[in-house]
Design a protein around this motif. Structure first.
Motif, PDB file in Angstrom:
ATOM      1  N   HIS A   1       0.815  -1.211   0.000  1.00 48.03           N
ATOM      2  CA  HIS A   1       0.000   0.000   0.000  1.00 48.03           C
ATOM      3  C   HIS A   1       0.854   1.269   0.000  1.00 48.03           C
ATOM      4  CE1 HIS A   1      -2.936   2.988   0.975  1.00 48.03           C
ATOM      5  NE2 HIS A   1      -2.596   3.066   2.234  1.00 48.03           N
ATOM      6  N   VAL A   2       1.887   1.305   0.824  1.00 45.84           N
ATOM      7  CA  VAL A   2       2.661   2.532   0.996  1.00 45.84           C
ATOM      8  C   VAL A   2       3.766   2.651  -0.043  1.00 45.84           C
ATOM      9  CG1 VAL A   2       4.136   3.850   2.576  1.00 45.84           C
ATOM     10  CG2 VAL A   2       2.170   2.579   3.459  1.00 45.84           C
ATOM     11  N   ILE A   3       4.568   1.617  -0.232  1.00 52.80           N
ATOM     12  CA  ILE A   3       5.753   1.724  -1.078  1.00 52.80           C
ATOM     13  C   ILE A   3       5.488   1.261  -2.504  1.00 52.80           C
ATOM     14  CG2 ILE A   3       8.186   1.133  -1.310  1.00 52.80           C
ATOM     15  CD1 ILE A   3       7.645   2.602   1.230  1.00 52.80           C
ATOM     16  N   GLY A   4       4.894   0.082  -2.670  1.00 53.14           N
ATOM     17  CA  GLY A   4       4.811  -0.511  -3.994  1.00 53.14           C
ATOM     18  C   GLY A   4       3.790   0.113  -4.913  1.00 53.14           C
ATOM     19  N   GLU A  35       8.981   9.658  -1.469  1.00 53.82           N
ATOM     20  CA  GLU A  35       7.989  10.589  -2.006  1.00 53.82           C
ATOM     21  C   GLU A  35       6.970   9.783  -2.811  1.00 53.82           C
ATOM     22  OE1 GLU A  35       5.463  12.953  -3.422  1.00 53.82           O
ATOM     23  OE2 GLU A  35       6.901  13.751  -1.972  1.00 53.82           O
ATOM     24  N   TYR A  36       5.663   9.950  -2.482  1.00 56.52           N
ATOM     25  CA  TYR A  36       4.632   9.089  -3.060  1.00 56.52           C
ATOM     26  C   TYR A  36       3.584   9.855  -3.866  1.00 56.52           C
ATOM     27  CZ  TYR A  36       7.159   6.237   0.159  1.00 56.52           C
ATOM     28  OH  TYR A  36       8.196   5.604   0.799  1.00 56.52           O
ATOM     29  N   ASN A  37       3.864  11.132  -4.129  1.00 54.35           N
ATOM     30  CA  ASN A  37       3.020  11.946  -5.004  1.00 54.35           C
ATOM     31  C   ASN A  37       1.561  11.970  -4.566  1.00 54.35           C
ATOM     32  OD1 ASN A  37       2.980  13.723  -7.215  1.00 54.35           O
ATOM     33  ND2 ASN A  37       2.070  12.168  -8.528  1.00 54.35           N
ATOM     34  N   ILE A  38       1.343  12.165  -3.273  1.00 57.99           N
ATOM     35  CA  ILE A  38      -0.018  12.280  -2.770  1.00 57.99           C
ATOM     36  C   ILE A  38      -0.631  13.571  -3.316  1.00 57.99           C
ATOM     37  CG2 ILE A  38      -1.485  12.448  -0.721  1.00 57.99           C
ATOM     38  CD1 ILE A  38       0.691  10.959   0.818  1.00 57.99           C
ATOM     39  N   SER A  46      15.082   9.133 -10.527  1.00 61.30           N
ATOM     40  CA  SER A  46      13.934   8.279 -10.205  1.00 61.30           C
ATOM     41  C   SER A  46      13.269   8.805  -8.955  1.00 61.30           C
ATOM     42  CB  SER A  46      14.384   6.824  -9.977  1.00 61.30           C
ATOM     43  OG  SER A  46      15.212   6.744  -8.823  1.00 61.30           O
ATOM     44  N   THR A  47      12.008   8.468  -8.807  1.00 64.29           N
ATOM     45  CA  THR A  47      11.283   8.794  -7.580  1.00 64.29           C
ATOM     46  C   THR A  47      10.840   7.499  -6.936  1.00 64.29           C
ATOM     47  OG1 THR A  47      10.451  10.847  -8.540  1.00 64.29           O
ATOM     48  CG2 THR A  47       9.359  10.048  -6.573  1.00 64.29           C
ATOM     49  N   PHE A  48      11.271   7.282  -5.734  1.00 68.60           N
ATOM     50  CA  PHE A  48      10.940   6.065  -4.991  1.00 68.60           C
ATOM     51  C   PHE A  48       9.804   6.404  -4.014  1.00 68.60           C
ATOM     52  CE2 PHE A  48      11.464   2.898  -1.646  1.00 68.60           C
ATOM     53  CZ  PHE A  48      11.772   1.739  -2.350  1.00 68.60           C
ATOM     54  N   THR A  49       8.526   6.096  -4.418  1.00 70.10           N
ATOM     55  CA  THR A  49       8.106   5.446  -5.625  1.00 70.10           C
ATOM     56  C   THR A  49       6.950   6.182  -6.312  1.00 70.10           C
ATOM     57  OG1 THR A  49       6.579   4.107  -4.316  1.00 70.10           O
ATOM     58  CG2 THR A  49       8.697   3.115  -4.843  1.00 70.10           C
ATOM     59  N   GLY A  50       6.579   7.373  -5.828  1.00 73.15           N
ATOM     60  CA  GLY A  50       5.420   8.079  -6.362  1.00 73.15           C
ATOM     61  C   GLY A  50       5.566   8.448  -7.823  1.00 73.15           C
ATOM     62  N   ASN A  51       4.569   8.095  -8.625  1.00 74.32           N
ATOM     63  CA  ASN A  51       4.579   8.379 -10.060  1.00 74.32           C
ATOM     64  C   ASN A  51       5.851   7.844 -10.708  1.00 74.32           C
ATOM     65  OD1 ASN A  51       3.354   9.432 -12.405  1.00 74.32           O
ATOM     66  ND2 ASN A  51       4.467  11.364 -12.236  1.00 74.32           N
ATOM     67  N   GLY A  52       6.432   6.794 -10.094  1.00 72.17           N
ATOM     68  CA  GLY A  52       7.696   6.262 -10.576  1.00 72.17           C
ATOM     69  C   GLY A  52       7.508   5.153 -11.598  1.00 72.17           C
ATOM     70  N   ARG A  53       8.448   5.088 -12.521  1.00 72.60           N
ATOM     71  CA  ARG A  53       8.453   4.004 -13.502  1.00 72.60           C
ATOM     72  C   ARG A  53       9.343   2.878 -13.013  1.00 72.60           C
ATOM     73  NH1 ARG A  53       5.937   5.287 -18.074  1.00 72.60           N
ATOM     74  NH2 ARG A  53       5.639   7.491 -18.586  1.00 72.60           N
ATOM     75  N   ARG A  94      10.772   7.568   7.575  1.00 73.13           N
ATOM     76  CA  ARG A  94      10.204   6.378   8.171  1.00 73.13           C
ATOM     77  C   ARG A  94      10.017   5.260   7.149  1.00 73.13           C
ATOM     78  NH1 ARG A  94      11.720   4.158  10.359  1.00 73.13           N
ATOM     79  NH2 ARG A  94      11.872   5.599  12.107  1.00 73.13           N
ATOM     80  N   SER A  95       9.652   5.575   5.938  1.00 72.41           N
ATOM     81  CA  SER A  95       9.327   4.534   4.971  1.00 72.41           C
ATOM     82  C   SER A  95      10.480   4.161   4.067  1.00 72.41           C
ATOM     83  CB  SER A  95       8.135   4.966   4.113  1.00 72.41           C
ATOM     84  OG  SER A  95       8.476   6.083   3.318  1.00 72.41           O
ATOM     85  N   ALA A  96      11.490   5.034   3.925  1.00 70.46           N
ATOM     86  CA  ALA A  96      12.473   4.787   2.868  1.00 70.46           C
ATOM     87  C   ALA A  96      13.921   5.061   3.261  1.00 70.46           C
ATOM     88  CB  ALA A  96      12.106   5.615   1.634  1.00 70.46           C
ATOM     89  N   GLU A  97      14.205   5.239   4.529  1.00 67.18           N
ATOM     90  CA  GLU A  97      15.607   5.452   4.898  1.00 67.18           C
ATOM     91  C   GLU A  97      16.439   4.193   4.687  1.00 67.18           C
ATOM     92  OE1 GLU A  97      16.123   6.412   8.993  1.00 67.18           O
ATOM     93  OE2 GLU A  97      15.032   4.662   9.745  1.00 67.18           O
TER      94      GLU A  97
END
Length: 537
Positions: free
Chosen positions: A56-59, A210-213, A233-240, A259-262
């Motif tokens: 939900h959060v990262i993928g 960054e998840y592009n909320i 790259s953006t991990f993972t918002g709007n990321g390819r 918290r989510s990506a360190e």
């Protein structure tokens, strides 16, 4: 230790150490609750599992990917469309969710053949999508299905597809944060370094956490691009999917949500020597400091200063207008994750809000340390509160508004406390200078909303006319706005120009346009409750 005893949790003595009151002059050693521990039986925790944290959060924010869960359909349904992770390719990742839909028979006899069949079926149903992530759940993990082997078979039979496997069942950690850790390291081990990206700038970064909320990422991308920086790259918002395989070529990892990506940032530093820089996109001071830090790293701080000056001049007057009307409002800051400490000091310093409580459902001790240290004395800090504790805290603290998620937010509305969605936003994005003003506007609208004020009317006691409705309804229906105040931007400007009462909160008024001139005037709520509309000088 100033532990806070909830009456509703007196029967669970272990909960005592999970809530503290921050007293004057106390250090973190005196005001730090226990956190990131296994859920105490009987507390009815509302926090997500490790699978939820991974998918939900990262993928899920990855946009050109089929996200399939190998487990019961309820798992994937629970993690579908609950955050506004938007993308620029039609929001494929929000429109569709996929599951192998394991049943009881699959638990007994295995589900590997079914999973392979479902993978191939999904690729054929969406032939333009060539990338997939498979998420393990508790059910498939407990029976030992070899998901990696199935993925290898599919990629051998379909050479044009690429499959990433995330083994993060729900029990992989005490909360969804455990899933963050799992998928971070799995992506680094399986995918990073398998693509050589195109480099076109002297300054190259990965934008991590960054998840592009609601478009948060687009605001930050604009600033970085104006500084001449390439976002690899953006991990993972709007990321390819394939862009994220080339993360190893960046010169700097810019980290937003620690918290989510360190985890992936720290490992990229160990394996590839890429330094990590923590930034904060929320609040004028924080975003200015962040842009300067990035500028100093690349030696282009002059470009950062130009952006800071331009954006501050454009948006600071609007922020000041809202801050004058929000000063002194009490807020429960219950967002979870990094916003706990990204927002605590900024909303107090730049908007005048008083933070009376902070909490996190899945944060670590470090999140609480930073959050508590940045809020004012007297604040109540809670780790993993349940619904009853949240209600008790609101009854005791009497906040004017809370910032939280949808579930506790709906509970707050039942007791007439307005809330803003701290996870998916009400009217985002909230990052950057413009976003921070938008956040202040949402707070103002929530607190001073006439619709919210009407919730305090008791139809069993208050006299309410039934022949023509509320006076507010009649006034609004008969009012014709002049051309001067038609747009929302102009309306905000006119509010500032014509508002005769400087401190709206203490007067507690409604704002209504004058029927003839269109000028906004204030009408005390007491008059409306008596169904009497009076002119205000």
């Amino acid at each position: 230790m100033p532990y806070h005893q909830f009456k509703c949790s007196e029967c669970i003595p272990e909960r005592l150490q999970h809530a503290v009151d921050k007293g004057p002059g106390e250090q973190l050693t005196d005001a730090l609750p226990l956190g990131y521990l296994n859920t105490i039986p009987g507390t009815i925790s509302e926090r997500g599992c490790a699978y939820c944290g991974a998918k939900h959060v990262i993928g899920t924010p990855m946009k050109d990917v089929i996200h399939i869960s190998h487990g019961p359909v309820g798992c994937t349904y629970d993690t579908w469309q609950t955050k506004r992770y938007i993308s620029d390719d039609g929001n494929f990742q929000l429109k569709y969710t996929f599951a192998s839909d394991m049943k009881e028979a699959h638990i007994v006899f295995g589900a590997e053949k079914m999973l392979k069949k479902n993978i191939i079926e999904a690729f054929k149903a969406f032939p333009h999508i060539k990338r997939m992530t498979i998420y393990q759940t508790c059910a498939s993990a407990l029976i030992g299905d070899d998901i990696n082997a199935i993925a290898d078979e599919v990629m051998e039979e379909m050479p044009d597809v690429k499959v990433f496997v995330c083994n993060s069942p729900g029990f992989a950690g005490p909360s969804q944060s455990g899933g963050h850790h799992k998928i971070n390291l799995a992506w680094l081990s399986q995918m990073v370094g398998t693509v050589e990206p195109e480099i076109y700038s002297k300054y190259v970064v990965n934008y991590v956490g960054e998840y592009n909320i609601q478009g948060d990422q687009e605001i930050m991308k604009d600033y970085l691009h104006r500084m001449g920086i390439q976002i690899l790259s953006t991990f993972t918002g709007n990321g390819r999917f394939d862009d994220l395989r080339g993360m190893h070529k960046a010169q700097l990892n810019v980290l937003e949500c620690a918290r989510s990506a360190e985890y992936i940032c720290d490992e990229l530093r160990v394996r590839y020597g890429i330094p990590r820089m923590d930034i904060d996109g929320f609040g004028f001071e924080a975003i200015s400091d962040s842009l300067l830090k990035i500028g100093y790293f690349f030696g282009i701080e002059d470009k950062a200063r130009e952006i800071i000056a331009e954006e501050t001049a454009r948006w600071k007057p609007e922020l000041d207008w809202y801050a004058a009307r929000l000063k002194g409002l009490k807020v429960c800051l219950w967002p979870g994750g990094s916003k706990l400490w990204h927002w605590a000091h900024s909303i107090h310093k730049e908007m005048g809000l008083e933070v009376v409580s902070v909490y996190t459902k899945f944060g670590h001790q470090g999140d609480m340390e930073k959050g508590i240290s940045r809020c004012e004395p007297g604040a109540l800090a809670i780790d993993d509160p349940n619904e009853l504790e949240g209600l008790e805290a609101m009854y005791e603290l009497k906040p004017d508004i809370i910032f939280t998620g949808k579930r506790p937010g709906e509970v707050a509305k039942k007791i007439r406390v307005p809330y803003l969605n701290a996870h998916g936003y009400h009217n985002g994005p909230y990052k950057g200078y413009e976003g921070w003003v938008r956040f202040a506007r949402d707070i103002y609208n929530a607190v001073y909303s006439p619709i919210h004020k009407l919730s305090f009317l008791d139809i069993s006691k208050d006299e309410i006319p039934t022949d023509k409705g509320f006076e507010t309804q009649q006034l609004l229906s008969d009012t014709k706005l002049s051309d001067e105040v038609k747009s929302s931007t102009e309306l905000r400007q006119c509010t500032s120009k014509y508002d005769p009462i400087p401190d709206l909160r203490e007067k507690n008024p409604y704002l209504f346009p004058h029927p003839e001139t269109g000028e906004l005037r204030t009408i005390p709520i007491e008059q409306l409750r008596k169904n009497k509309v009076v002119e205000v000088e």
